[in-house]
Design an enzyme around this catalytic site. Structure first.
Site, short mmCIF file in Angstrom:
data_model
loop_
_atom_site.label_atom_id
_atom_site.label_comp_id
_atom_site.label_asym_id
_atom_site.label_seq_id
_atom_site.Cartn_x
_atom_site.Cartn_y
_atom_site.Cartn_z
CE1 TYR A 38 -3.95 -2.28 0.80
CE2 TYR A 38 -2.22 -3.52 1.90
CZ TYR A 38 -3.49 -3.45 1.38
OH TYR A 38 -4.31 -4.56 1.41
N GLY A 157 -10.15 -9.31 7.19
CA GLY A 157 -10.11 -8.75 5.85
C GLY A 157 -9.10 -9.41 4.93
CG HIS A 162 -1.47 -8.53 2.09
ND1 HIS A 162 -1.71 -8.50 0.73
CD2 HIS A 162 -2.36 -7.67 2.63
CE1 HIS A 162 -2.70 -7.67 0.47
NE2 HIS A 162 -3.12 -7.14 1.60
NE ARG A 189 -10.33 -11.78 -1.50
CZ ARG A 189 -11.48 -11.22 -1.81
NH1 ARG A 189 -12.55 -11.98 -2.01
NH2 ARG A 189 -11.59 -9.91 -1.94
CE1 TYR A 209 -11.99 -5.32 1.95
CE2 TYR A 209 -12.25 -7.66 1.45
CZ TYR A 209 -11.54 -6.63 2.04
OH TYR A 209 -10.39 -6.89 2.73
#
Length: 298
Positions: A38, A157, A162, A189, A209
């Site tokens: 990010y 989330g 990551h 997920r 989301y």
């Protein structure tokens, strides 16, 4: 070649060998293993549009609050706070929250909210720091960890995905920062479906989301230089009329199957501990879930 050049080369070679062997110090591993995706600020700028702002928590807020109440939680460490939506919600419900993220671009949003709401007494209980899961002791001094450990740690989330490698080390760090009987809530997920079909499940629940400006999310499955599966999601949001530049960004994830992630958690917490899996934060769902949420007790 002079002696300084030789020493420099040897230092680089030793570092590379140590990395291969997984022997880097926590700070070295952190910098190498979990680059801040990010950092360019693009995703951070449109993140609240993607998650739907405060609307994000509407699908799981009551379940999360019930779980925390059932386990007598008072102190919470949010180790992937992003723009702070979960941390802010918990502060509003009287929890003592410490929130951490690797991305300073994300944390700017949390700092802004805390400043704007600084006169509300509950926000005295919110501490914000930049830090890394692989070097929990290195989190900024602005976060004071309770000596007895936290009642709960949340990592929500799909954030944990990551991290490319050293998963066990990160989970062990979470374990060490929990008090006995403390609760870890962590998710990923539905990578089982994605790996099988190459696309996101067409779930009734989008869970985290909730933005109404999401145009598309495209999936690409690749491998990294070590042969590990890597999922790249290319996001496109409608930012017309908002004057904020591009609505496109990409993020990389390292998929965890449900069985593999369960084994990872139980390898640290123990196979006989209380471990529950909630598809989309529910006891059961009628369609393929978007996410699996793991609740495991120390």
């Amino acid at each position: 070649m002079n002696s300084n050049a030789i020493l420099c080369c040897l230092t680089v070679i030793v570092a590379l060998i140590s990395y291969k062997l997984g022997q880097l110090t926590p700070s070295e591993v952190s910098k190498t293993e979990r680059a801040d995706q990010y950092e360019d600020g693009v995703a951070a700028k449109v993140w609240n549009l993607y998650i739907g702002g405060a609307k994000r928590t509407s699908g799981y807020r009551n379940t999360l609050l019930d779980l925390l109440e059932e386990h007598n939680v008072s102190t919470v460490l949010d180790v992937a706070c992003g723009t702070g939506v979960d941390s802010i919600m918990l502060v509003e419900y009287d929890y003592i929250v410490k929130c951490v993220d690797l991305s300073d671009k994300m944390l700017k949003h949390v700092h802004k909210i805390r400043w704007e709401r600084r006169e509300e007494p509950n926000f005295d209980n919110l501490e914000i720091g930049q830090g890394d899961w692989l070097d929990m002791d290195g989190i900024e001094d602005s976060v004071s960890h309770p000596k007895e450990g936290y009642d709960a740690i949340i990592c929500l989330g799909n954030s944990f995905s990551h991290l490319p490698h050293h998963h066990t080390q990160a989970i062990r760090n979470f374990y060490n920062y929990l008090k006995p009987g403390g609760l870890l809530l962590i998710d990923h997920r539905n990578f089982d479906y994605i790996l099988l079909h190459g696309v996101l499940p067409n779930s009734k629940s989008k869970l985290y989301y909730q933005g109404d400006r999401i145009q598309s999310i495209k999936t690409s499955l690749t491998t990294d230089e070590y042969g590990s599966n890597r999922l790249v999601l290319d996001y496109t949001l409608d930012v017309s009329g908002l004057g904020i530049g591009s609505g496109k960004f990409s993020l990389s994830y390292y998929p965890h199957t449900l069985a593999g992630f369960s084994a990872l958690l139980e390898g640290v917490f123990g196979s006989t501990t209380n471990h529950t899996v909630l598809p989309d934060f529910a006891a059961k769902v009628d369609s393929e879930p978007s996410y699996y949420v793991h609740m495991i007790v120390k």
